[in-house]
Structure formats: structure tokens, C-alpha cells
Design an enzyme around this catalytic site. Structure first.
Site: not given
Length: 190
Positions: A77, A167, A169
Site C-alpha cells: 500500500c 494488505h 498481512e
């Protein structure tokens, strides 16, 4: 292998947990001198202009710029924005990846979404979490597109640099981080 996660803003701890789950030793990077002992660096999401303001203090930005020229790096991002060589609206960055990227291209916070995208990574479609995400509008001939959301490239790699406009994660899927660790181990993912 020792991987740093730039721990200034964003969900750097989610990156730490994912990397440790995959067997990497992780350092949360808050000072430029910590970069010296690392094999690779992740630049997480957050707000790219805020990152720049922080990094411009004490030579941190130049140290990160030198790092990404020499060693593997992965930006998610805002991290992807920082790695790009062209940003709209214009802002400074690291210029490590031959892409043009537009900040907040998918809209405001309310327009954030979770989608499924096609990927070259083994294992079928990839879950992608987009939060005020940037959009890759152009990529150079040396840039490999590893995943798309509809027709838009959202995960790319050029040499030892990777970037995601989403994202990874925040997803339960470990493949994106595993691919980055493979790149770190091999110097260049196959």
C-alpha cells in the site's frame, strides 16, 4: 535470514507476525542504523506523505533509498507508493520500482474492500484487502505482474523489489510473504 519491518506507522506488527510464522527473524526498524544488519526490508501501509516526513529526519530516507538499491524490499500500500518511481499526485519517493502509481485511487476509507484476485502464485485465487489503496497505472518492461484485481496489477516484482497495492498481512493467506522470503533467500524468485 533477518528481515526488517519499518515500524513507523501502519500494521507493521501484522507483518512481523506473518514473517515469524514463516520462520524469518524479524526486526522492527525505528532507526536508520538498524538497516545495516538486515537482509531485507518491508515497508508497510500507512500514509505515504507521513512516512516521508518521518524518514526525511536524520538521513533515514537516504539510508532506506540506499538499502532498497542493494537489498530486497517489499512495500504494501503506502510502501508500494514509496517504492514507485512515479507517483500521482506527485511526491518524493525511493524510485526503486518502474511503476506509476496513483494514491488513494480506489476511493476513501468507506470504499475499502476485500476481494479475490487471480495470481501467478500457486494455490488459486488470492484474498486481497484494499484500504484506501493506490492503483498501479503503468509498469515498465522489467516488471512482472504476480496478481491482478480485475484488470489492475496489484502485486508486482522487479528484480529484488516487490510491491502490493493491498494488505497481504491482513489476510490469512501466507503466499505473498512466502514469495518475498523466497526472493530474499534466492536473490530473485523463479
Amino acid at each position: 535470514m533477518k528481515v526488517g519491518v519499518l515500524a513507523i506507522q501502519g500494521d507493521f506488527d501484522a507483518h512481523r507476525r506473518r514473517l515469524e510464522q514463516l520462520g524469518a527473524e524479524v526486526v522492527l526498524v525505528k532507526k536508520p542504523e538498524q538497516l545495516d544488519a538486515l537482509d531485507a526490508l518491508i515497508i508497510p501501509g500507512g500514509e505515504s506523505t507521513t512516512f516521508l516526513k518521518f524518514l526525511e529526519k536524520g538521513g533515514f530516507l537516504e539510508k532506506v533509498r540506499e538499502f532498497v538499491r542493494a537489498k530486497p524490499a517489499f512495500g504494501t500500500c503506502a510502501g508500494a507508493i514509496l517504492l514507485a518511481n512515479q507517483v500521482a499526485p506527485p511526491q518524493a519517493g525511493l524510485g526503486a520500482l518502474d511503476i506509476s502509481i496513483r494514491r488513494n485511487a480506489y476511493g476513501r476509507q468507506l470504499d475499502s474492500f476485500i476481494g479475490q484476485g487471480e495470481t501467478q502464485l500457486p494455490g488459486g485465487p488470492l484474498e486481497m484487502v484494499f484500504i484506501r489503496a493506490p492503483k498501479i497505472e503503468r509498469f515498465g518492461p522489467g516488471v512482472e505482474v504476480l496478481a491482478r484485481e480485475k484488470n489492475d496489477p496489484v502485486l508486482v516484482r522487479q528484480g529484488k523489489i516487490m510491491a502490493a497495492t493491498f494488505h497481504p498481512e491482513l489476510s490469512g493467506d501466507t503466499r505473498v510473504h512466502a514469495e518475498f522470503l523466497k526472493l530474499v533467500r534466492n536473490g530473485r524468485a523463479k
